[in-house]
Design a protein around this motif. Structure first.
Motif, PDB file in Angstrom:
ATOM      1  N   ALA A   1       0.823  -1.219   0.000  1.00  0.00           N
ATOM      2  CA  ALA A   1       0.000   0.000   0.000  1.00  0.00           C
ATOM      3  C   ALA A   1       0.849   1.259   0.000  1.00  0.00           C
ATOM      4  N   GLU A   2       1.613   1.437  -1.072  1.00  0.00           N
ATOM      5  CA  GLU A   2       2.307   2.697  -1.355  1.00  0.00           C
ATOM      6  C   GLU A   2       1.712   3.268  -2.640  1.00  0.00           C
ATOM      7  N   THR A   3       1.573   4.587  -2.711  1.00  0.00           N
ATOM      8  CA  THR A   3       1.021   5.202  -3.913  1.00  0.00           C
ATOM      9  C   THR A   3       2.126   5.803  -4.775  1.00  0.00           C
ATOM     10  N   ASP A   4       1.758   6.152  -6.004  1.00  0.00           N
ATOM     11  CA  ASP A   4       2.736   6.584  -7.006  1.00  0.00           C
ATOM     12  C   ASP A   4       2.702   8.086  -7.270  1.00  0.00           C
ATOM     13  N   PHE A   5       2.196   8.855  -6.323  1.00  0.00           N
ATOM     14  CA  PHE A   5       2.122  10.302  -6.479  1.00  0.00           C
ATOM     15  C   PHE A   5       3.292  10.981  -5.762  1.00  0.00           C
ATOM     16  N   LEU A   6       3.627  12.183  -6.216  1.00  0.00           N
ATOM     17  CA  LEU A   6       4.556  13.000  -5.441  1.00  0.00           C
ATOM     18  C   LEU A   6       3.890  13.404  -4.130  1.00  0.00           C
ATOM     19  N   PRO A   7       4.678  13.658  -3.084  1.00  0.00           N
ATOM     20  CA  PRO A   7       4.077  14.098  -1.817  1.00  0.00           C
ATOM     21  C   PRO A   7       3.356  15.437  -1.967  1.00  0.00           C
ATOM     22  N   ALA A   8       2.495  15.727  -1.030  1.00  0.00           N
ATOM     23  CA  ALA A   8       1.872  17.045  -0.994  1.00  0.00           C
ATOM     24  C   ALA A   8       2.968  18.104  -0.893  1.00  0.00           C
ATOM     25  N   PRO A   9       2.844  19.208  -1.602  1.00  0.00           N
ATOM     26  CA  PRO A   9       3.879  20.254  -1.540  1.00  0.00           C
ATOM     27  C   PRO A   9       4.173  20.721  -0.126  1.00  0.00           C
ATOM     28  N   THR A  10       3.161  20.754   0.724  1.00  0.00           N
ATOM     29  CA  THR A  10       3.372  21.174   2.111  1.00  0.00           C
ATOM     30  C   THR A  10       4.309  20.208   2.838  1.00  0.00           C
ATOM     31  N   VAL A  11       4.148  18.924   2.562  1.00  0.00           N
ATOM     32  CA  VAL A  11       5.006  17.913   3.184  1.00  0.00           C
ATOM     33  C   VAL A  11       6.428  18.034   2.659  1.00  0.00           C
ATOM     34  N   THR A  12       6.579  18.184   1.358  1.00  0.00           N
ATOM     35  CA  THR A  12       7.911  18.355   0.761  1.00  0.00           C
ATOM     36  C   THR A  12       8.611  19.577   1.342  1.00  0.00           C
ATOM     37  N   ALA A  13       7.872  20.668   1.477  1.00  0.00           N
ATOM     38  CA  ALA A  13       8.470  21.896   2.012  1.00  0.00           C
ATOM     39  C   ALA A  13       8.917  21.717   3.452  1.00  0.00           C
ATOM     40  N   ALA A  14       8.112  21.039   4.263  1.00  0.00           N
ATOM     41  CA  ALA A  14       8.458  20.843   5.673  1.00  0.00           C
ATOM     42  C   ALA A  14       9.707  19.980   5.817  1.00  0.00           C
ATOM     43  N   LEU A  15       9.791  18.912   5.026  1.00  0.00           N
ATOM     44  CA  LEU A  15      10.945  18.023   5.125  1.00  0.00           C
ATOM     45  C   LEU A  15      12.201  18.669   4.536  1.00  0.00           C
TER      46      LEU A  15
ATOM     47  N   ALA B   1       3.414  14.951   9.263  1.00  0.00           N
ATOM     48  CA  ALA B   1       2.015  14.853   9.668  1.00  0.00           C
ATOM     49  C   ALA B   1       1.423  16.228   9.958  1.00  0.00           C
ATOM     50  N   VAL B   2       2.196  17.092  10.600  1.00  0.00           N
ATOM     51  CA  VAL B   2       1.707  18.456  10.864  1.00  0.00           C
ATOM     52  C   VAL B   2       1.377  19.146   9.549  1.00  0.00           C
ATOM     53  N   ALA B   3       2.269  18.992   8.566  1.00  0.00           N
ATOM     54  CA  ALA B   3       2.033  19.604   7.254  1.00  0.00           C
ATOM     55  C   ALA B   3       0.842  18.948   6.546  1.00  0.00           C
ATOM     56  N   ALA B   4       0.777  17.618   6.613  1.00  0.00           N
ATOM     57  CA  ALA B   4      -0.294  16.892   5.925  1.00  0.00           C
ATOM     58  C   ALA B   4      -1.664  17.253   6.475  1.00  0.00           C
ATOM     59  N   PHE B   5      -1.757  17.385   7.777  1.00  0.00           N
ATOM     60  CA  PHE B   5      -3.049  17.655   8.407  1.00  0.00           C
ATOM     61  C   PHE B   5      -3.433  19.133   8.364  1.00  0.00           C
ATOM     62  N   SER B   6      -2.591  19.975   7.799  1.00  0.00           N
ATOM     63  CA  SER B   6      -2.877  21.404   7.745  1.00  0.00           C
ATOM     64  C   SER B   6      -3.908  21.699   6.662  1.00  0.00           C
ATOM     65  N   PRO B   7      -4.650  22.803   6.778  1.00  0.00           N
ATOM     66  CA  PRO B   7      -5.630  23.162   5.743  1.00  0.00           C
ATOM     67  C   PRO B   7      -4.989  23.332   4.367  1.00  0.00           C
ATOM     68  N   GLU B   8      -3.719  23.713   4.339  1.00  0.00           N
ATOM     69  CA  GLU B   8      -3.036  23.935   3.063  1.00  0.00           C
ATOM     70  C   GLU B   8      -2.863  22.651   2.257  1.00  0.00           C
ATOM     71  N   SER B   9      -3.013  21.493   2.895  1.00  0.00           N
ATOM     72  CA  SER B   9      -2.876  20.214   2.193  1.00  0.00           C
ATOM     73  C   SER B   9      -4.206  19.676   1.679  1.00  0.00           C
ATOM     74  N   ASP B  10      -5.314  20.318   2.019  1.00  0.00           N
ATOM     75  CA  ASP B  10      -6.623  19.793   1.647  1.00  0.00           C
ATOM     76  C   ASP B  10      -6.809  19.697   0.133  1.00  0.00           C
ATOM     77  N   ALA B  11      -6.339  20.703  -0.597  1.00  0.00           N
ATOM     78  CA  ALA B  11      -6.519  20.692  -2.053  1.00  0.00           C
ATOM     79  C   ALA B  11      -5.764  19.527  -2.680  1.00  0.00           C
ATOM     80  N   TRP B  12      -4.552  19.261  -2.183  1.00  0.00           N
ATOM     81  CA  TRP B  12      -3.775  18.118  -2.699  1.00  0.00           C
ATOM     82  C   TRP B  12      -4.497  16.816  -2.397  1.00  0.00           C
ATOM     83  N   LEU B  13      -5.008  16.661  -1.185  1.00  0.00           N
ATOM     84  CA  LEU B  13      -5.717  15.440  -0.824  1.00  0.00           C
ATOM     85  C   LEU B  13      -6.956  15.267  -1.696  1.00  0.00           C
TER      86      LEU B  13
END
Length: 388
Positions: A37-51, A277-289
């Motif tokens: 269960a791994e997906t083939d998409f790039l991470p959410a930009p918010t997650v990439t930026a945080a890391l 996770a902080v980045a993923a759960f942020s409102p800024e990640s909703d559009a990517w999800l």
């Protein structure tokens, strides 16, 4: 007013083969990997930026007591599920299965029986013995159009002494989003027998459009009293390698159990996992999800059409949630574990059905969190095998 969402695009397979994760390093390059269960998409930009920011700062040390994930999850649960969570009732750990094991150790005695509802995520069969308990199987009921909890079977197992239910919500591998009514009924049964529910809710952010996800703890007052939820951003945001999960409660007694866990349980939380996770759960990640959900929605429907065209003997029910398809190919005569033949002869890696329990014989689990082109090629290969 409905809003049109542009589906997320998966990476080209040539780029994906440069990854070093399990999905891309388990089999040779002539195999299409649609098993883990791994997906083939790039991470959410918010997650990439945080890391990226963490690497630039050399922020690679220990995870702090409060990295911000509690408040981030509270906001996410409110926006996506309409669920009010008390941040004081959240504690983190390494991953969902570790959280399950640690909770089982606290709420069951050695040798206690723990109910699972197969076909179900294979690590359930391992984590229960790891905690010193024993697996009690109460299979899902197949109504012909959907899967549902066998409440009568669960009640009988509880009456015979089972002390806990390990719930998969939404369910893996069927993709079932259990209804509020069935979860509330489960809670009533569990409370009546003095037992508990531990709900694995790792797939919760991935419910399809028009489907309602009900957090177990929010299903009823009884569910709040008897339940523990374990959640993570790792499935929805493809961050499993970063190691962070949340244990959530909704009652003083259950909260006290989680707070009594050894400090080391929380120390196992990965800093990168927490930051992601902080980045993923942020409102800024909703559009990517939402864009990912649109892509998965297209693929789950495409899969039905592809199977009907190329493998008409297969039986597939479009899931409520997630990016995993549970497919019955028993009519094709490929044996109890058809994924072995498919891997060997069609060069497509699917998850082995029997690993999910006896109910998985003749079945395979397919990951459609990929490009439509990869999905089409995989089913064409299955079709060629079926007609050979």
């Amino acid at each position: 007013m409905s809003v049109t969402v542009t589906p997320l695009q998966a990476l080209p397979i040539e780029q994906l083969r440069q990854r070093t994760s399990t999905k891309w390093r388990t089999y040779p390059e002539d195999v299409l990997p649609l098993f883990v269960a791994e997906t083939d998409f790039l991470p959410a930009p918010t997650v990439t930026a945080a890391l990226t920011r963490a690497i630039e700062l050399g922020d690679t040390g220990y995870t702090p007591p409060d990295p911000g994930i509690r408040d981030a999850y509270v906001g996410f649960a409110d926006r996506r599920f309409g669920w009010t969570v008390d941040p004081a009732r959240i504690r983190t750990t390494c991953d969902v299965m570790m959280g399950v094991v640690e909770l089982l150790r606290q709420v069951t005695e050695p040798g206690a029986r723990v109910i699972v509802t197969p076909p179900v995520y294979p690590p359930f069969y391992d984590c229960i013995p790891e905690a010193g308990a024993v697996v009690e199987r109460v299979p899902l009921r197949d109504t012909g159009t959907a899967w549902e909890l066998d409440l009568e079977g669960i009640e009988a197992a509880l009456g015979a002494g089972a002390r806990a239910v390990l719930l998969c919500n939404p369910h893996n591998p069927t993709g079932t989003a259990h209804s509020r009514e069935s979860l509330a009924a489960l809670a009533e049964l569990v409370e009546a027998h003095g037992a508990v529910v531990i709900s694995d809710e790792i797939h919760a952010p991935l419910v399809n459009r028009g489907v309602v996800f009900t957090p177990f703890l929010d299903a009823s007052p009884a569910a709040a009293r008897v339940g523990y939820a374990v959640a993570s951003a790792s499935k929805a945001f493809n961050t499993a390698g970063l190691k962070c999960a949340l244990m959530v409660t909704a009652d003083d007694a259950t909260t006290a159990v989680v707070r009594a866990l050894p400090a080391e349980v929380e120390w196992r939380t990965g800093l990168f996992g927490a930051l992601a996770a902080v980045a993923a759960f942020s409102p800024e990640s909703d559009a990517w999800l939402d864009a990912q959900l649109a892509a998965l929605d297209e693929n789950r429907v495409l899969l039905a059409a592809l199977l009907a065209e190329h493998v008409p003997g297969a039986r597939y029910r479009i899931p409520d949630a997630g990016f995993l398809a549970w497919i019955d190919v028993s009519a094709l005569g490929w044996g109890d574990n058809p994924a072995a033949k498919i891997l060997r002869e069609a060069k497509v890696a699917l998850h082995f059905g029997p690993h999910f329990g006896e109910e998985g014989k003749g079945h395979v689990r397919l990951n459609f969190g990929c490009s439509p082109e990869v999905l089409r090629e995989a089913i064409v290969r299955l079709g060629a095998l079926a007609s050979s």
